[in-house]
Write a protein that holds these residues in place. Sequence first.
Motif, mmCIF file in Angstrom:
data_model
loop_
_atom_site.group_PDB
_atom_site.id
_atom_site.type_symbol
_atom_site.label_atom_id
_atom_site.label_comp_id
_atom_site.label_asym_id
_atom_site.label_seq_id
_atom_site.Cartn_x
_atom_site.Cartn_y
_atom_site.Cartn_z
ATOM 1 N N VAL A 169 0.877 -1.175 0.000
ATOM 2 C CA VAL A 169 0.000 0.000 0.000
ATOM 3 C C VAL A 169 0.913 1.223 0.000
ATOM 4 O O VAL A 169 2.014 1.196 0.550
ATOM 5 C CB VAL A 169 -0.969 0.027 1.206
ATOM 6 N N GLY A 170 0.432 2.298 -0.638
ATOM 7 C CA GLY A 170 1.338 3.399 -0.947
ATOM 8 C C GLY A 170 2.112 3.063 -2.207
ATOM 9 O O GLY A 170 2.074 1.927 -2.704
ATOM 10 N N ASN A 171 2.818 4.026 -2.732
ATOM 11 C CA ASN A 171 3.570 3.775 -3.967
ATOM 12 C C ASN A 171 4.810 4.657 -3.994
ATOM 13 O O ASN A 171 4.712 5.886 -4.066
ATOM 14 C CB ASN A 171 2.693 4.046 -5.199
ATOM 15 N N GLY A 172 5.969 3.984 -3.938
ATOM 16 C CA GLY A 172 7.235 4.696 -3.876
ATOM 17 C C GLY A 172 7.562 5.511 -5.103
ATOM 18 O O GLY A 172 8.467 6.352 -5.053
ATOM 19 N N ALA A 173 6.821 5.308 -6.194
ATOM 20 C CA ALA A 173 7.098 6.074 -7.415
ATOM 21 C C ALA A 173 6.796 7.566 -7.239
ATOM 22 O O ALA A 173 7.190 8.369 -8.088
ATOM 23 C CB ALA A 173 6.296 5.510 -8.584
ATOM 24 N N TRP A 174 6.122 7.933 -6.154
ATOM 25 C CA TRP A 174 5.767 9.345 -5.982
ATOM 26 C C TRP A 174 6.999 10.242 -5.864
ATOM 27 O O TRP A 174 6.924 11.436 -6.108
ATOM 28 C CB TRP A 174 4.858 9.541 -4.765
ATOM 29 N N THR A 175 8.137 9.660 -5.542
ATOM 30 C CA THR A 175 9.363 10.458 -5.404
ATOM 31 C C THR A 175 10.163 10.542 -6.697
ATOM 32 O O THR A 175 11.159 11.255 -6.751
ATOM 33 C CB THR A 175 10.266 9.854 -4.315
ATOM 34 N N GLN A 176 9.745 9.826 -7.747
ATOM 35 C CA GLN A 176 10.533 9.781 -8.977
ATOM 36 C C GLN A 176 10.345 11.048 -9.824
ATOM 37 O O GLN A 176 9.238 11.582 -9.911
ATOM 38 C CB GLN A 176 10.120 8.581 -9.833
ATOM 39 N N PRO A 177 11.413 11.481 -10.500
ATOM 40 C CA PRO A 177 11.234 12.509 -11.532
ATOM 41 C C PRO A 177 10.795 11.862 -12.845
ATOM 42 O O PRO A 177 11.428 10.915 -13.316
ATOM 43 C CB PRO A 177 12.629 13.122 -11.653
ATOM 44 N N GLN A 178 9.690 12.338 -13.400
ATOM 45 C CA GLN A 178 9.198 11.832 -14.680
ATOM 46 C C GLN A 178 8.769 13.041 -15.507
ATOM 47 O O GLN A 178 7.716 13.631 -15.269
ATOM 48 C CB GLN A 178 8.031 10.863 -14.468
ATOM 49 N N LEU A 179 9.598 13.386 -16.472
ATOM 50 C CA LEU A 179 9.423 14.651 -17.174
ATOM 51 C C LEU A 179 8.260 14.658 -18.155
ATOM 52 O O LEU A 179 7.839 15.728 -18.612
ATOM 53 C CB LEU A 179 10.722 15.008 -17.919
ATOM 54 N N ASP A 180 7.724 13.497 -18.480
ATOM 55 C CA ASP A 180 6.634 13.447 -19.453
ATOM 56 C C ASP A 180 5.345 14.082 -18.941
ATOM 57 O O ASP A 180 4.472 14.446 -19.724
ATOM 58 C CB ASP A 180 6.356 12.002 -19.865
ATOM 59 N N VAL A 181 5.201 14.221 -17.607
ATOM 60 C CA VAL A 181 3.916 14.680 -17.067
ATOM 61 C C VAL A 181 3.562 16.089 -17.540
ATOM 62 O O VAL A 181 2.379 16.430 -17.651
ATOM 63 C CB VAL A 181 3.910 14.614 -15.520
ATOM 64 N N TYR A 182 4.569 16.914 -17.856
ATOM 65 C CA TYR A 182 4.274 18.263 -18.338
ATOM 66 C C TYR A 182 3.507 18.206 -19.655
ATOM 67 O O TYR A 182 2.538 18.943 -19.880
ATOM 68 C CB TYR A 182 5.573 19.059 -18.534
ATOM 69 N N GLY A 183 3.945 17.318 -20.523
ATOM 70 C CA GLY A 183 3.295 17.186 -21.819
ATOM 71 C C GLY A 183 1.899 16.637 -21.708
ATOM 72 O O GLY A 183 0.973 17.101 -22.406
ATOM 73 N N GLU A 184 1.705 15.647 -20.837
ATOM 74 C CA GLU A 184 0.373 15.057 -20.724
ATOM 75 C C GLU A 184 -0.631 16.066 -20.178
ATOM 76 O O GLU A 184 -1.771 16.153 -20.661
ATOM 77 C CB GLU A 184 0.439 13.807 -19.850
ATOM 78 N N LEU A 185 -0.229 16.829 -19.191
ATOM 79 C CA LEU A 185 -1.137 17.829 -18.634
ATOM 80 C C LEU A 185 -1.478 18.921 -19.656
ATOM 81 O O LEU A 185 -2.651 19.282 -19.835
ATOM 82 C CB LEU A 185 -0.506 18.467 -17.397
ATOM 83 N N LEU A 186 -0.470 19.438 -20.336
ATOM 84 C CA LEU A 186 -0.729 20.509 -21.298
ATOM 85 C C LEU A 186 -1.443 19.991 -22.538
ATOM 86 O O LEU A 186 -2.246 20.711 -23.144
ATOM 87 C CB LEU A 186 0.574 21.216 -21.664
ATOM 88 N N ASP A 187 -1.205 18.748 -22.908
ATOM 89 C CA ASP A 187 -1.933 18.158 -24.023
ATOM 90 C C ASP A 187 -3.413 18.029 -23.664
ATOM 91 O O ASP A 187 -4.298 18.317 -24.490
ATOM 92 C CB ASP A 187 -1.340 16.795 -24.366
ATOM 93 N N ALA A 188 -3.700 17.602 -22.416
ATOM 94 C CA ALA A 188 -5.090 17.509 -21.969
ATOM 95 C C ALA A 188 -5.732 18.887 -21.930
ATOM 96 O O ALA A 188 -6.885 19.062 -22.346
ATOM 97 C CB ALA A 188 -5.157 16.844 -20.594
ATOM 98 N N ALA A 189 -4.990 19.883 -21.430
ATOM 99 C CA ALA A 189 -5.539 21.244 -21.383
ATOM 100 C C ALA A 189 -5.848 21.754 -22.788
ATOM 101 O O ALA A 189 -6.886 22.407 -23.021
ATOM 102 C CB ALA A 189 -4.555 22.175 -20.684
ATOM 103 N N PHE A 190 -4.967 21.444 -23.741
ATOM 104 C CA PHE A 190 -5.189 21.875 -25.120
ATOM 105 C C PHE A 190 -6.414 21.185 -25.712
ATOM 106 O O PHE A 190 -7.252 21.826 -26.352
ATOM 107 C CB PHE A 190 -3.946 21.575 -25.955
#
Length: 605
Positions: free
Chosen positions: A346-367
């Motif tokens: 339970v919980g997920n250690g990936a929350w501390t990882q840097p993943q640069l793709d998230v900027y694109g996914e958020l802005l693509d959704a906003a667009f």
Amino acid sequence: MSSHPIGEHALLSDRHSAALVTRQGSIDWLCFPRFDSPSVFGALLDDDAGHWSVNPAVPARAERSYVTGSMVLRTTFHTAEGTLELLDALALGDSPDPHRLGEYAPHQLLRGLRCTSGRVTVEASFRPRPEYGLIVPVLTATEGGILATGGPDQLLLATPIRHAPHDGDARARFDLDAGQSVYFALRRVPFGEPTPPMATQPEIAAALDETVAAWRSWSALHQKYDGPWRSLVHHSGRVLQALSYQPTGAIVAAPTTSLPELVGGERNWDYRYSWVRDASFTMQALWVAACPDEAYEFFGFMTAAAARYRPERPLQIMFGIGGEHDLSERVLTHLSGWRDSRPVRVGNGAWTQPQLDVYGELLDAAFRLREQLGELTPTTRTFLTGLADAAANQWRQPDNGIWEVRGEPRHFLYSKLMCWVALDRAAAMADQLHATDRAPAWRATAEEIRDAVLTHGFNPDVGAFTQSFGSSRLDAAALVLAIVGFLPATDPRVLSTTELIAERLTDRRGLVYRYQTTSGVDGIAGDEGTFVLCTFWLAHAYALAGRVERAREVFGRAAEYLNDVGLLAEEIDPATGEQLGNYPQAFSHIGLVNAAWAIHRAEQA
């Protein structure tokens, strides 16, 4: 040990929490009052972690479907003596606004039984085990039902049927004749609050009708897609809506934890959180499958969850559904796991990882959702422009990538691609963002990223865009190059990449792996199944390239693995064809929606 196949479960949701029901009428997973709350029934992960079963006492053939236009489950049991119908739902409540589905959900699990012919003897077993099976509550028969006491909550089971409580289990056996009905309702009451009266039979029956009506009202208002696989797309839209958390607009990747990516393996993760990537993809799929009224809420959630975010550091890639940041991972050693697949996390250690793709996914959704979003608040504008600036500042850095590898960070192709998407979409939205002065710089950096991807991302010796700069390893994420418009799907380099993925990253069933996991190349021991989203990506890429028959063929191969109630897990076992991984998986239903839409557009061209 739990052994029911993952794909034999159906989903219930009130947009606050979720339950999974087996074909035999057993609730084997329920978290109250949120998706990420400790389970009340956890037999999905360990037989001793609780269930609530209602089914015929004799062998029966079961048929299931969702009531049309809803996420209310109907299971029909056929026995030698008669036929029994079971309706299951998480109550939505009576909201005056059909756009705000589940706003007043009472956190109540409803079950209705009706004998439609002959006579059926029914057995019921109520065995709650709160706190992931750690608590064996005291069960007490009271007027109108059963009270379960233990831990931070009480559970009230409203039932007109006398149950015999013993050692944390209440059982009953009773007959129903043709035309007779009986209803049950389970609700949670926080410890210390007054115990309300038990729900009556008419009240429970009315709540079931209300829930069907609420889902149907939402579907009628929102679901307008009229292309190929219309019913599958609409159903996937409802599934994605069911995976959204109504109070905040967050979207969970899946409502379960630790269902393995290979039986007996250790790739077992908790998916009951809101990944920026998955949630952004979900909002885009809802643009096709259902008018996403929740777009404004989602971006409001993201803005609030990422409070005090600064572009000079990576955006956290996932949050709790209430906006929580700390999702520290721990192991529940007392649970054996589905088919002995340990550890249960339970919980997920990936929350501390840097993943640069998230900027694109958020802005693509906003667009994509810019019309639904309308005039942005100053806070949201600041947040989105900050994402574009972050992509410009950080794109040269290595990261852990879309697949969250637990090894050393690398220069992943997909991460660079999505940084390009972030800047491309931000520049296109510059007016809406009140940032026209920044658009030239964003476009210039996007061109730098494009040059880097074309120079270092394509391996001429392999003949494909590869997983990371300088790598020879194939990765299905390269299929997104055409999907996001970085290059035309007919570009020779893209076509070559598509064909090599189809040739080298598919199993004998024609389903697509994310990448080859042999030798622990991603920092985790063991292999995994084929990835449903990646198979739909392949269909999508073929459609964009005008190869519609190939696209339909690949789509059909993936759609064959939908279960009898139209649900998909994250992966498919390459040996057995069983569904694997957390379930149902938003990614998989997103892929279905978007591939169907791409094929529809290709056929109209």
